[in-house]
Design a protein around this motif. Sequence first.
Motif, mmCIF file in Angstrom:
data_model
loop_
_atom_site.group_PDB
_atom_site.id
_atom_site.type_symbol
_atom_site.label_atom_id
_atom_site.label_comp_id
_atom_site.label_asym_id
_atom_site.label_seq_id
_atom_site.Cartn_x
_atom_site.Cartn_y
_atom_site.Cartn_z
ATOM 1 N N SER C 130 3.090 -29.165 20.177
ATOM 2 C CA SER C 130 4.061 -30.245 20.141
ATOM 3 C C SER C 130 3.924 -30.898 18.772
ATOM 4 C CB SER C 130 3.742 -31.245 21.258
ATOM 5 O OG SER C 130 4.476 -32.425 21.076
ATOM 6 N N ILE C 156 8.685 -25.352 20.725
ATOM 7 C CA ILE C 156 7.750 -26.482 20.663
ATOM 8 C C ILE C 156 8.366 -27.698 21.337
ATOM 9 C CG2 ILE C 156 6.723 -25.657 18.503
ATOM 10 C CD1 ILE C 156 8.244 -28.009 17.113
ATOM 11 N N HIS C 178 14.078 -25.792 20.541
ATOM 12 C CA HIS C 178 12.921 -26.579 20.966
ATOM 13 C C HIS C 178 13.295 -27.583 22.054
ATOM 14 C CE1 HIS C 178 11.032 -24.686 17.616
ATOM 15 N NE2 HIS C 178 11.749 -25.340 16.706
#
Lengths: 445, 636, 317
Positions: C130, C156, C178
């Motif tokens: 992250s 992510i 993401h």
Amino acid sequence: MASLKPLDIYKLLPKKNCKECGDPTCLTFAMKLAGGKAQPDQCPYLDENAKAILGASTRPPIQKVKIGVGERSFTLGEEMVQYRHEKTFIHEPGIMTAIPDTMPGDRIKEITTDVRDYVLTRIGTDLRLNGIAIRCESGSPGEFSRAVEAVESVADLPEVLMSTDPVCMEAGLGVSGNYRPLIHAATHENYQEMCRLAKKFSCPLAIRADTLDSLADLSSKCATEGVSNLLLDLTSPSLHEVLNRTTAVRQHAVTRQTPALGYPVFLDCAQPGLEDAFLVTGVAKFGSVLVCNPLSQPVRKALLVLRQNIYTDPQKPIQITPGLYRIGSPGKDAPVLLSVNFSLTFFTLQGYLEASRVPSLMLVVDTEGLSVLTAVASGKLQEAMVKEAIAKFDLGNAVSHRKLIIPGYAAPLSGRIEDATGWKVLVGPRDAADIAEFLLQEWKP
Amino acid sequence: MPTVTFLPSFRKVEIVKGSTILEAAQKAGFHINVVCGGQGKCGKCKVIVKSGRTEFDHEQYESILSAAEVEDGVCLACQAKVIDDLRVVIPDATLVQEQQILVDSGEIPTALNPAVWKYFLTLVPPSLDDQSPDLTRLLWEIEKSGGPKERAIYAPLEVIRRIPRVLRDSGWKITATVALVPGGYRLIHVEKGDTASHIYGAAVDLGTTTIVVYIRNLADGHIMGIGSSYNHQISCGEDILSRVTYAKSGGGLTKLQSLAVDSINVALTEASNSAGIDREDIYEVVVAGNTIMTHILMGIDPAYMIEEPYVPVVRRYLTTAAQRIGLAVGENSGLFIFPAVSDFIGGDIIADILASGMAESEEISLLIDIGTNFEVVLGNRDWMFTCAGAAGPALEGGEVLFGMRANPGAIERITIDPVTLVPSFSTIHNQKPKGICGSGLIDLLAQLLEACVIDRTGRINMTIAHERIRMGRHVPEFVVAWKDETAIGRDIVVTENDIKALIMSKASVLAACQTLMNKAGIARGEISRIFFAGAFGNYLDKNHAITIGLIPEVPVGRVTGIGNGAIAGANIALLNRRKKKVLDEIAEKIAYVELNAEPAFMDEYTRSCFLPHTDLSLFPDVETKLGQCRIRRGST
Amino acid sequence: MGISTISDWTGQIGELVIGATRSEGGTRSRTLKVGGEKDLNGIGNAPLGYPAVVAYEIADDPDLWPAVARHAVGDASSDPAAWARFAEAEIRPDLIRLYCTSTRRRGFSDCAAIRKTVEEVLQATSLPISIEGSNDPAIDSEVYQKIGEAAAGERILLGTAEAGRYRSVAAAAMAYGHSIIAQSPIDINLAKQLNILLREIGIPRDRIAIDPYTGALGYGFEYSYSVMERIRTAALKGDEDLAMPMISSAVDSLTIKEVREAEGEDADRIAVAWELYAMLPAYLAGAAIVSVRHPETVPLIRDACSSLFQVHPGGGE
């Protein structure tokens, strides 16, 4: 569980507007009833049906129980809700430090003294550990009463006497039974004897059984024996099981589905490797008496603060007194930061300012406990207040410059604050965490 | 005494040395903006001293006055003291502007049951055979004409004194006026000849800003004339709190009381002139106003209403002789003041309720009266909840960069083309635009949302490449009118901060509605009517009000503007005395909800600070519409 | 018929997947799933959903990081890639959260460096990632574009979108596949509003993690706790705009006075206690991802959460 709305209550009232309850109309009385600010029996004209409905909705569904006597005694139960945001949790759980009766007397006294004297002061409140739990591990009435005597010799703290043997229990109660210790524990096997002791010494009684059904059955039996100051021991080696049991008991109690489970909860948190997890679960999830081993300084601090946090009334924001607060030893050229009197905002900013090591001043204005964001949104933070605060707290003499750093979220007010105060306004970061960086880069007196 | 000459009108006034220019202007009859109540804070009362000496400390007000203004002789009227003869220019901006005063009260069907009657009587003159006294003779005749029983009528001394002369001078043909007052029937007037058709009453809306008077014929109920006036108290402070502050100062209450009476008299005169009637023939005056205004009108100290624990002196209705407080009507004419619920819920709101009819219906209604402050009432004939709060000035055009009151030149209607984003608008009196008033701002907000120019928190989408969407001095803004289209030579824009101020204002109103609905356990579907009282409510686009979430979503047909509910209610009570009895019942029935003491209110407020509301299921039709807007926007 | 918990919820928390393996177009060794619950965390005999994800936080500019967290990993903190490698090998979190603290410095402009950092960290660890970007509308657009691009395909969790600045984060997330951390200041309504805004610009529900912001214990934690409980129960009652997994991070815990004033070993003990005693209640209140900065907290919080979640504690890996 769902509390009645004023209009629902109004429909149950006589609608006479007789004013005998002290309110001008039945509707305003209904509003007070709904808010818990009046009692149904203030109305002389309620019919039985209405009394039954209103009485049940205002009486706490969990039994009130008191442990100990004197200054350090504490009360449990009387909880109304499943989640603290629904209203508030009422009585903080008691944290009871456990000692085995096999422990040398001096060590017992040492631990008891520590529990007696330890205090952590936060936001003007003294946070303390609550008492001592004495475990009968020896199986000997003599050893057990000796250990209770050792505790009693240094403090009159609330106690839990832990033994399933009525003979040992009676020996312990012989020492401290007059000081309302919690008797732990009655089971299906020994409950008659334990109830006899609880009645004889007027003490609360913790009860234990394998399942919640069995526990409800046991609580009914104890009630039949005349003991209603009960605690339910929901301890299990599985924390998952504990969480499910405490949750179920609270649900059944507050919904009044199973009144036999309407008692405070006892948990023995001294579980190998998971004591922290048991304690946290106990505090957050409906524990009322938490027994644990002697705790290290960092852990007891964290535990006491967590307990204070969870048991704070969520509908009353904690407010800071408006004023000028000094961080370090600010000189005449120190930066001045505007903030609000919402405790969270204040402490967060204060923390980051202290961390920045830049001596500074915080000008705290009264936003009625609202955060910057909500205060700006609702007009509770206004330029006139800033001007007033500058004058009231004599900021002009505290610093030689005329610059004010305002919170990032207050940026819409920057022009108006500048106009109203004549001070140059610098818009600071929105996130207090960025304040050190901001001061470093931007601050020049 | 020095003389102050006001330019450009050359109106002259003499005033005691050391008085303020403001006092001189008031004496000369000018209505000057004094938002702060004359404390030298707001800078709205700028005047230009052309000649003569004043005492004024320019340095003290350098934050309000620019160097160029000081150079020009500009000073604050409320602070500058007259030393010797002055010539003073009052700029237009300093004068209270004429604005649309909502005078129409709509058609109010009510039975004609006035509290005052006239009887044309031909008396048999006394003789040796009939020596009964004049008064008895007169009262008997009233009884015989269908009026109240002789013994039931009280005759005050000042009327009795007139009787012998009037009877004999008129040749025993007279008109007697009888009123029903709380003490019973009262003979209030005796006059020569037949004047039975000249029986009038006045209904008065005593507002903080404006006053409206209706004169009605009490014999047939017809409207005879309408008059309006500014509340002259404006020169002592624009908002209600600064009036109370002013009242606390020495002699302040007396001054405010007489200004209130003067204002009503101005409107009364206008109305009676237009009706072509004599003010002396007005026999009853019914006044609805907010609690502070009616307290001040009656000369009762309002100070304790604005400090804890916020108690008014009286709540019930009041009656007295109209002349006792200085109203220019008939000598024994009665005055009736509407009752109040609390400090914040006054007779004006009771009048709204009366005018809406909600207190007599089984159906549940929601009544909203919006000004700088707002009041909300929810209920039916059995129960009622009410609350009040501050909406902030944004909905009336205040605290918005190009906001203005509903004066000529204000943009009052806007639509925005969803594809080209070009706005088209109309202004009051079709003048070139000077700014945007409340109804225009509501339109703007709804249209910008539908065009996806702003998101639901009111933030302008700067990723749209369009000449009207741009970064302003501090925050993003949308251009409503280019400078060559305007009367002010500048682009008229709405900024992101303006939009936020509007959202906060609308959120206060919606949150108040929701809080009352939650308190009562009423869902929006159960609301049969939404009544909008007040000028603002009459001009706004109801669909747009729902789109932005100013009010709960109900089928738009259920939303009704009742216009000036205060004057409508006062008219009803004037025409039908039975309704006066209802008033105290209404006032008693209402439960006042203190929003500040409601923990759920702040939560509701945050939920309402979103367009239209955070809980989209409360606005299903708006959601369907906005969904279509987004699809359309996405495809362009 | 035994007495047990009463579960009359109608809603379910949506699932969110973090990280992409080679077969999914990324380079992570595994993916993480969170969400899926139909009750509070750990409630029920066979609770639905997934075990708590324990995240460990690192920074690219350690000067702007709490000293106690830096010292606990020694030299590793001087370089984000080395720090990430160390974390995977020694601390073993489920998720690594990289804070681009360098962007918080005034006058920051070196977006190319951010890109390089992200690439190196992704090289250094195979754990799902992250990344927390900038916090300033003036540079957001470029920073998030760079991060998003550098991590393209890795799925992510990209932070942080806020009501006042969500378009840049959302654009980068949508462009490069993401998910987003949606942060609001401790208020259920503001959390919901932000989710609606994100939905309306095209972010699917299964690409959002709610961060209701977690105050430190004793410094506002009580507000965060209740807001998390409110969000979770609202979701379980069927509010789909709040039915996303929550992330709770002890961001403020290590800068409080209690930690700063402690010395040496004491500082570590206090830091760990403060993180543990905030993150565990956060899990109980509904957080799916709990995120800490002290390495020693990681195993403690994981053990505690799994004991709460699992029917048989310690039932093997």
